[in-house]
Every structure is written in C-alpha cells, then in structure tokens.
Write an enzyme that holds these catalytic residues in place. Structure first.
Site, PDB file in Angstrom:
ATOM      1  CG  HIS A   1      -2.463  29.405  -5.581  1.00  0.00           C
ATOM      2  ND1 HIS A   1      -3.732  28.997  -5.218  1.00  0.00           N
ATOM      3  CD2 HIS A   1      -2.033  30.208  -4.570  1.00  0.00           C
ATOM      4  CE1 HIS A   1      -4.063  29.552  -4.064  1.00  0.00           C
ATOM      5  NE2 HIS A   1      -3.048  30.283  -3.640  1.00  0.00           N
TER       6      HIS A   1
ATOM      7  CB  SER B   1       9.845   8.504 -27.250  1.00  0.00           C
ATOM      8  OG  SER B   1       9.063   8.473 -28.425  1.00  0.00           O
TER       9      SER B   1
ATOM     10  CE  LYS C   1       8.679  12.518 -25.108  1.00  0.00           C
ATOM     11  NZ  LYS C   1       7.755  13.436 -24.465  1.00  0.00           N
TER      12      LYS C   1
ATOM     13  CD  GLU D   1       5.249   9.902 -17.035  1.00  0.00           C
ATOM     14  OE1 GLU D   1       5.053  10.985 -17.583  1.00  0.00           O
ATOM     15  OE2 GLU D   1       5.611   8.896 -17.653  1.00  0.00           O
TER      16      GLU D   1
END
Ligand code: ARG
Length: 483
Positions: free
Chosen positions: A164, A291, A297, A304
């Site tokens: 979980h 970025s 970043k 992804e």
C-alpha cells in the site's frame, strides 16, 4: 497493359473495371507506405514458393532461374534505396511482383501461380514477426542480465519494502530488482510460445479454399524454417483459417502489453525512487532532461515516457482485437489494418527494452571494458527510510511466537510496543530493554538482533525470501540460466 508488367494495381486484375480509382480511394486503400517493411519476408516467401513450383513441375527451371535472378535484383534495388515504391501498386506484394515482371518478363507473371495475396500477406507477416520475436527475446535477455548484475552489486543494500506504499518490511535492493527479472523471464517464455504458433505456413491456402495445383506445402514450410522442435513442417491445416485469422498478432500484442506493463511498473518505481522525497537512486543524466523554467530540475523523462508508451502498446492490442471481432471468414481487407499497430508495438517494445538495459545496467566503456552509467544507489537514504516505518515490527511478533506466544497475541503486544515507540519518537530497536519487558517479560537482550534491519533480512532465509543468502542463490540461478 504494357507487354511485360503492370504499372497500376488495376492492371493486375483489370479487364473487369470500367473506371479508375480516385486519388483519395487509392490513398485510402493502399498499404505500401507501411507494408514495404515486409519486403524481405515477401521475397523469402516468393523464392520458397517458386522453388517448390519448379520442383513440382508447375514452372520450368528457366522460369525459376529468372525469378531468382529478378528477385536478387529487386533485393539490391530495395537495399540501395533506388527501388521505386508506387502507390498505384497498392502494397508491397504488387510492387515487388510488378518490378520482377518488368525485369524478367513472363517468369515473373508465373510466380503467382497457386498463390493469392491473401495467403501471401499472412505468410509475410508471420515470417516478419517471427524474426522480430527473436530480437525481442534477445533484448529481454539483455535487460535481465542488466538487472541481475545490478542486483548482485546491491544484495546487502536494504530498502523498505512497501505494501500500500506504506513501509512494510525491510528487503534487499537486489531482491527487489530480481522481482523484475522474474517478470521479464516470464515475458520471454510467453514470446517463445507465441513464436511457436506464429511459425506456421499459410501459403497454399491461396485466396481461401486451397488451390488445384499440386503444391508441396510442407516443402515450402521447411525451406522457410517453419518447423517444430522435432523438425516437422508446420503448415496451417485449414485454408479459411490460414488466410483470415490474425490471432498470432493479437497474442504478440498481448505478450508485448504485459511486458510493457512490467516496464511501466519499474518505471513508476524509478520515478518515485529518484524523487527528492525518496532520494534512493539516480539514473544517468542522459536519461533525464531539465526544465526550461526551473533550473534545479532533472526530470525522469525516459521512465515517464516508457510508462506513457505502455498505454500506446495496450491500445494497439485493443485495436487488433477489435479489428478481428466482426470479421466473417475468410480474408477481409480489414486485415490490412493489422500492420501499423503490430509494427508500432514491435518498435516501441524494442526501443524500450534497449533503453532500459542501458539505463539500469549502464553501457560498456570501450576503454575499460567495464559497464558504466547504470543506476546509482544511495544506500543510506534507503536504510533511513527503512528505519522510519517500524519495518521490523513483524520480527518482534515472530520473536515472541518463538517464545511460545500465539501469533495473534504477539501481534497485539507488538502493536502496543509500536504505539509506545511512536509516542517517544523512537524506533522499536531504540526502546530500552526494561520498557520492552513491560510488554512481555520474556523479551531478552537478543531481541535487538531481530529488530535490526539486517537481522530481519537474515531471518527470511527461505526459498524466495529476501535473506542475502537466498538472493545470492537466485543471482547464481539467473546467471546460469541467462548464460
Ligand atoms: N495489402 C493486403 C493486406 O495487407 C494484402 C492482401 C490483399 N488481398 C486482397 N484480396 N485485397 O491484407
């Protein structure tokens, strides 16, 4: 019609037709822009068919020689990029046949004896897919090796195992990576199984009903390597089924989808692990991007995208299933739509597997012969995280069970100990013995051994468990298996 060839597909069957196709219909019905990538399979199938026609005395040896010469020339032209693919000739089959006929005349026109594009295309797709499956299986082996090598370096690194997404029990990072090795090993088995059913010959089914020529289908199958493990020819046994079903493509799409789902789960973990909140790993910069606005970043673009591309591969599977579901026997033009989803599935899967092997395990540096640039691990961050969530609570319960307490009572006792630890803001292993003994008088000094992360791991020394000894044994097994 010119003497030796047809320039437009209508000329391949034309006498019946009284008006030309509009440009729009031509474009709508043509597949040559994408099915030209089947050219090698198409030529291989034609050569096997022609040889058999000659062996069966259906065409002469001169015709066969002309066909072989012509197809060799076509091969050179396609490979060198001078072959002129014509939309007017609809697909790869008519394009190649027309050029062959232009080169060698009547022999080219005899090639299609006892054959239809229906059994031809089914054969081409199967041959092409068989080769691609072999490449995918090889790439899966490489990815598994990358994971095994990385696992081997990190058997003793401990991270929190989650259920979980809550800290559950400590596990070895090597063990965690080997979970994916199991998944990819099953993917590979699935593909080998799909390959077996893909590797059957439709040629000889002709348009749908078989043919009146005395073809030797088994000979063609053998010359195309469509044989089983015992070397017996694998020939589609029903002509209607042979030309119409694309279940092998659907099965491949399913196996590819499952594999991409595994990749996607791994991607999700890599993305979490490299976030600032976890800080467990880094992947090499070349798999990330910056970025345009936030200078700090480094985004995990590759995992992804892999997660995103999983949707695309699963979508292709849905496309193929839906393509098939309404079709009556036998061949329908709907089946031309099997190619783009299939091709894109193969391309996406192969690129993804390649990039993941490299991202996980690194790349060989030619100067040193060593692999460099794989996942780098921050063991301290992993351990700190494992120490946060009372990950060894189960170990305390097991300790009490070994002292004779029923498990349910032990569970309750530990819940109270955890509550006390939380209220003091410490880990279970930091509670003084005297405090521990308030929960159960049988607790002794040796409890601290099982409460440590390493003690917890070592206790799980069971087949499939996370004890380092077990993980090392699994690594050996995989290495032997993967060669
Ligand atoms: N391009 C077609 C396909 O991909 C080849 C078979 C065409 N057969 C036909 N009867 N129109 O399915």
């Amino acid at each position: 019609m010119s003497h030796n060839q047809f320039d437009k597909k209508s000329e391949a069957w034309s006498a019946l037709f009284s008006e030309p196709m509009s440009e729009l219909v031509k474009r709508y019905t043509a597949s040559v822009s994408f099915d030209q990538r089947l050219w090698q399979a198409d030529i291989a199938g034609s050569l096997a068919h022609a040889e058999m026609l000659q062996a069966q005395d259906i065409i002469s040896s001169t015709d066969l020689a002309d066909i072989q010469k012509g197809l060799a020339q076509v091969t050179v032209e396609i490979e060198s990029g001078v072959f002129e693919w014509k939309l007017d000739l609809e697909d790869v089959h008519l394009n190649i046949e027309a050029r062959l006929t232009q080169l060698v005349g009547d022999a080219g026109k005899r090639l299609h004896t006892g054959r239809s594009r229906n059994d031809q295309v089914a054969t081409d797709v199967r041959l092409w897919l068989r080769g691609e499956i072999d490449l995918v299986i090889e790439l899966l082996a490489q990815l598994q090796k990358s994971l095994v090598d990385t696992a081997e370096k990190h058997v003793d690194v401990i991270l929190p195992g989650f259920t979980h997404l809550q800290v559950a029990q400590p596990v070895s990072f090597g063990h965690h990576l080997l979970a994916y090795v199991e998944m990819f090993a099953r993917d590979s088995e699935r593909l080998a199984d799909v390959r077996r059913r893909t590797n059957h010959l439709p040629l000889g089914a002709a348009a749908l009903a078989g043919t009146s020529y005395p073809l030797d289908r088994e000979r063609v199958a053998r010359s195309l390597g469509m044989v089983d493990a015992q070397g017996r020819a694998c020939v589609c046994q029903n002509s209607l089924d042979a030309v119409s079903d694309r279940d092998f493509a659907i099965e491949f799409g399913a196996a590819a989808s499952i594999c991409m789902v595994h990749i996607s789960r791994l991607s999700e973990e890599l993305i979490l692990w490299m976030s600032q909140n976890f800080g467990f790993i880094k992947i090499a910069d070349r798999f990330t991007t910056g970025s345009s606005i936030m200078p700090q970043k480094k985004n995990p673009d590759v995992p992804e995208l892999a997660r995103g591309k999983t949707g695309r591969v699963v979508g292709h599977l849905m496309g193929l299933l839906t393509l098939m579901k309404g079709q009556p026997l036998a061949y329908n033009k709907d089946n031309q739509e099997d190619k783009e989803p299939l091709f894109d599935t193969v391309d996406t899967l192969k690129d993804t597997l390649r990039i993941f092997s490299e991202m996980v395990g690194g790349q060989v540096n030619p100067a040193t012969g060593q692999k460099e640039g794989g996942i780098s691990v921050n063991p301290d961050a992993m351990e700190r995280a494992a120490l946060k969530g009372y990950a060894t609570a189960t170990d305390l319960a097991d300790y009490l069970v070994k002292k004779g307490l029923p498990f349910r009572d032990a569970h309750e006792t530990v819940a109270r100990a955890v509550k006390a630890a939380i209220s003091h803001g410490v880990d279970l292993s930091e509670l003084p013995l005297a405090v521990m003994q308030q929960f159960n008088a049988q607790i002794e000094k040796d409890v601290y051994h099982v409460l440590s992360l390493r003690g917890s791991l070592n206790e799980r020394n069971i087949l499939g468990g996370t004890a380092p000894a077990q993980v090392r044994a699994q690594i050996q097994r995989h290495k032997t298996r993967l060669g």
